[in-house]
Design a protein around this motif. Structure first.
Motif, PDB file in Angstrom:
ATOM      1  N   PRO A 108      -8.450  67.688   7.871  1.00  0.00           N
ATOM      2  CA  PRO A 108      -8.590  67.178   9.240  1.00  0.00           C
ATOM      3  C   PRO A 108      -9.702  67.916   9.975  1.00  0.00           C
ATOM      4  N   SER A 109     -10.594  67.188  10.657  1.00  0.00           N
ATOM      5  CA  SER A 109     -11.715  67.838  11.327  1.00  0.00           C
ATOM      6  C   SER A 109     -12.191  66.985  12.494  1.00  0.00           C
ATOM      7  N   ALA A 110     -12.945  67.620  13.402  1.00  0.00           N
ATOM      8  CA  ALA A 110     -13.550  66.941  14.549  1.00  0.00           C
ATOM      9  C   ALA A 110     -14.773  67.732  14.964  1.00  0.00           C
ATOM     10  N   GLY A 157     -21.294  71.980  18.427  1.00  0.00           N
ATOM     11  CA  GLY A 157     -22.366  72.042  17.455  1.00  0.00           C
ATOM     12  C   GLY A 157     -21.904  72.366  16.055  1.00  0.00           C
ATOM     13  N   GLY A 158     -20.608  72.495  15.862  1.00  0.00           N
ATOM     14  CA  GLY A 158     -20.036  72.754  14.548  1.00  0.00           C
ATOM     15  C   GLY A 158     -18.857  71.826  14.334  1.00  0.00           C
ATOM     16  N   VAL A 159     -17.779  72.381  13.762  1.00  0.00           N
ATOM     17  CA  VAL A 159     -16.624  71.560  13.420  1.00  0.00           C
ATOM     18  C   VAL A 159     -15.342  72.306  13.759  1.00  0.00           C
ATOM     19  N   LEU A 160     -14.391  71.586  14.330  1.00  0.00           N
ATOM     20  CA  LEU A 160     -13.006  72.036  14.421  1.00  0.00           C
ATOM     21  C   LEU A 160     -12.298  71.492  13.192  1.00  0.00           C
ATOM     22  N   ALA A 161     -11.698  72.361  12.390  1.00  0.00           N
ATOM     23  CA  ALA A 161     -11.138  71.910  11.114  1.00  0.00           C
ATOM     24  C   ALA A 161      -9.876  72.684  10.783  1.00  0.00           C
ATOM     25  N   ALA A 162      -9.067  72.064   9.928  1.00  0.00           N
ATOM     26  CA  ALA A 162      -7.843  72.699   9.453  1.00  0.00           C
ATOM     27  C   ALA A 162      -7.873  72.788   7.939  1.00  0.00           C
ATOM     28  N   ALA A 163      -7.452  73.917   7.429  1.00  0.00           N
ATOM     29  CA  ALA A 163      -7.283  74.118   5.988  1.00  0.00           C
ATOM     30  C   ALA A 163      -5.871  74.649   5.779  1.00  0.00           C
ATOM     31  N   GLY A 164      -4.990  73.794   5.313  1.00  0.00           N
ATOM     32  CA  GLY A 164      -3.597  74.193   5.207  1.00  0.00           C
ATOM     33  C   GLY A 164      -2.989  74.350   6.590  1.00  0.00           C
ATOM     34  N   ARG A 165      -2.542  75.576   6.898  1.00  0.00           N
ATOM     35  CA  ARG A 165      -1.918  75.843   8.199  1.00  0.00           C
ATOM     36  C   ARG A 165      -2.880  76.432   9.218  1.00  0.00           C
ATOM     37  N   ALA A 214     -10.511  67.282  19.658  1.00  0.00           N
ATOM     38  CA  ALA A 214     -11.262  68.108  20.608  1.00  0.00           C
ATOM     39  C   ALA A 214     -11.631  67.261  21.811  1.00  0.00           C
ATOM     40  N   LEU A 215     -11.721  67.912  22.968  1.00  0.00           N
ATOM     41  CA  LEU A 215     -12.168  67.279  24.200  1.00  0.00           C
ATOM     42  C   LEU A 215     -13.360  68.059  24.724  1.00  0.00           C
ATOM     43  N   GLY A 216     -14.552  67.453  24.653  1.00  0.00           N
ATOM     44  CA  GLY A 216     -15.760  68.154  25.073  1.00  0.00           C
ATOM     45  C   GLY A 216     -15.966  69.413  24.246  1.00  0.00           C
ATOM     46  N   ASP A 217     -16.396  70.501  24.894  1.00  0.00           N
ATOM     47  CA  ASP A 217     -16.600  71.769  24.190  1.00  0.00           C
ATOM     48  C   ASP A 217     -15.627  72.845  24.658  1.00  0.00           C
ATOM     49  N   ARG A 218     -14.485  72.417  25.252  1.00  0.00           N
ATOM     50  CA  ARG A 218     -13.547  73.403  25.780  1.00  0.00           C
ATOM     51  C   ARG A 218     -12.130  73.268  25.222  1.00  0.00           C
ATOM     52  N   VAL A 219     -11.669  72.058  24.957  1.00  0.00           N
ATOM     53  CA  VAL A 219     -10.257  71.853  24.632  1.00  0.00           C
ATOM     54  C   VAL A 219     -10.111  71.454  23.169  1.00  0.00           C
ATOM     55  N   VAL A 220      -9.198  72.122  22.468  1.00  0.00           N
ATOM     56  CA  VAL A 220      -8.924  71.822  21.066  1.00  0.00           C
ATOM     57  C   VAL A 220      -7.418  71.689  20.872  1.00  0.00           C
ATOM     58  N   ALA A 221      -7.038  70.848  19.913  1.00  0.00           N
ATOM     59  CA  ALA A 221      -5.620  70.620  19.640  1.00  0.00           C
ATOM     60  C   ALA A 221      -5.423  70.373  18.162  1.00  0.00           C
ATOM     61  N   SER A 222      -4.229  70.680  17.678  1.00  0.00           N
ATOM     62  CA  SER A 222      -3.871  70.378  16.294  1.00  0.00           C
ATOM     63  C   SER A 222      -2.384  70.051  16.236  1.00  0.00           C
ATOM     64  N   ALA A 223      -2.028  69.214  15.260  1.00  0.00           N
ATOM     65  CA  ALA A 223      -0.638  68.810  15.080  1.00  0.00           C
ATOM     66  C   ALA A 223      -0.191  69.155  13.673  1.00  0.00           C
ATOM     67  N   ALA A 224       0.980  69.779  13.573  1.00  0.00           N
ATOM     68  CA  ALA A 224       1.573  70.127  12.289  1.00  0.00           C
ATOM     69  C   ALA A 224       3.055  69.794  12.357  1.00  0.00           C
ATOM     70  N   ALA A 241      -1.068  61.609  14.265  1.00  0.00           N
ATOM     71  CA  ALA A 241      -2.392  61.604  14.896  1.00  0.00           C
ATOM     72  C   ALA A 241      -2.271  62.203  16.281  1.00  0.00           C
ATOM     73  N   VAL A 242      -3.353  62.822  16.756  1.00  0.00           N
ATOM     74  CA  VAL A 242      -3.349  63.444  18.072  1.00  0.00           C
ATOM     75  C   VAL A 242      -4.708  63.230  18.725  1.00  0.00           C
ATOM     76  N   ALA A 243      -4.713  63.087  20.051  1.00  0.00           N
ATOM     77  CA  ALA A 243      -5.951  62.966  20.826  1.00  0.00           C
ATOM     78  C   ALA A 243      -5.754  63.685  22.149  1.00  0.00           C
ATOM     79  N   VAL A 244      -6.864  64.125  22.748  1.00  0.00           N
ATOM     80  CA  VAL A 244      -6.824  64.811  24.035  1.00  0.00           C
ATOM     81  C   VAL A 244      -7.714  64.051  25.010  1.00  0.00           C
ATOM     82  N   LEU A 245      -7.174  63.726  26.170  1.00  0.00           N
ATOM     83  CA  LEU A 245      -7.898  63.003  27.197  1.00  0.00           C
ATOM     84  C   LEU A 245      -8.011  63.879  28.443  1.00  0.00           C
TER      85      LEU A 245
END
Length: 275
Positions: free
Chosen positions: A182-184, A188-196, A221-231, A261-265
């Protein structure tokens, strides 16, 4: 969350904002617009952050599925008359594409917005290059209620134990590769998950943000400030400092059922989580 319902939370005060109670299909645009298909085939678009009241209309045919283009400027709606209707975010009709007569039950865009792939009740997949059919494939084992495109590979759900993979350019069989994490896109890079573990940053300079108790299934992710993940049933959300990957605020939300699935508004000051 099942039963044609979608739950919405205000993240940081953990208040439950309510449910969209007639939603059998849903897609969220890059700008945060929520498009839904109701059990009656009604298409609705909502800006849950600014105005929860929907702009809605019934297409020429009963809608079965919807998908936002990657730029968020066009909503594709698959109908039971075999046509794909394209709408603006305010649900003004742009044009209709008619790849066949079989009722459609799924539609999705390629990552660059150049192709549409739709699936019918008869087990047929059709790839469109603009308004021109690129290829057509039929298989009674296909269940096109769920279609996704990753790179140049089309994945379609089946009645078997694994998805059917097709090469987008040619329409031939695709060789499965390793499952993508999972990634977003983020800063300028990537928010990503590897396992947990959830990390952020460009290749070679990644920062661990947090670790879940179970495997992460979705990030946003929302803009360059907010990040979220679901497990599983946990949704972790952080607001990061503007100049570094350090948390200014954080919260963990608990869902009644496993999250797929998850999204941030909204904004960094008042983010809204949709899962």
């Amino acid at each position: 969350i099942g039963g044609g319902r979608v739950a919405v939370w205000n993240a940081f005060d953990e208040s439950f904002l309510g449910e969209l109670d007639d939603c059998v299909r849903l897609d969220i645009s890059p700008g945060g617009l929520v498009a839904t298909i109701g059990a009656d085939g009604l298409v609705a678009v909502r800006d849950l952050w600014r105005d929860p009241q929907p702009v809605a209309r019934r297409p020429a045919a009963v809608a079965e599925a919807c998908s936002w283009a990657p730029d968020g400027a066009t909503l594709a709606v698959a109908g039971d008359d075999g046509a794909i209707e394209l709408f603006t975010p305010s649900l003004e009709s742009l044009r209709r594409i008619h790849p066949g007569d079989a009722p459609l039950r799924g539609v999705t865009w390629s990552g660059d917005g150049s192709h549409l792939v739709a699936g019918g009740y008869d087990g047929t997949l059709v790839a469109m290059d603009g308004a021109r059919p690129l290829w057509r494939r039929s298989d009674s084992r296909l269940w096109p209620r769920s279609i996704a495109i990753g790179g140049t590979t089309v994945a379609c759900a089946t009645f078997a134990t694994r998805p059917h993979l097709i090469d987008l350019p040619s329409g031939g069989p695709a060789t499965p590769g390793p499952a993508a994490a999972p990634s977003a896109a983020f800063r300028g890079g990537v928010l990503a998950a590897a396992g947990r573990v959830v990390t952020a940053g460009p290749p070679g300079d990644r920062t661990v943000l947090w670790e879940h108790d179970t495997r992460v299934g979705a990030v946003a992710a929302l803009g360059d400030r907010v990040v979220a993940s679901a497990a599983h049933r946990a949704i972790r959300l952080l607001v990061l400092a503007p100049d570094r990957p350090a948390a200014e605020r954080g919260v963990t939300l608990r869902a009644p059922e496993p999250i797929r699935a998850v999204a941030v508004l909204g904004s960094p000051d008042a983010p809204v989580v949709v899962a």
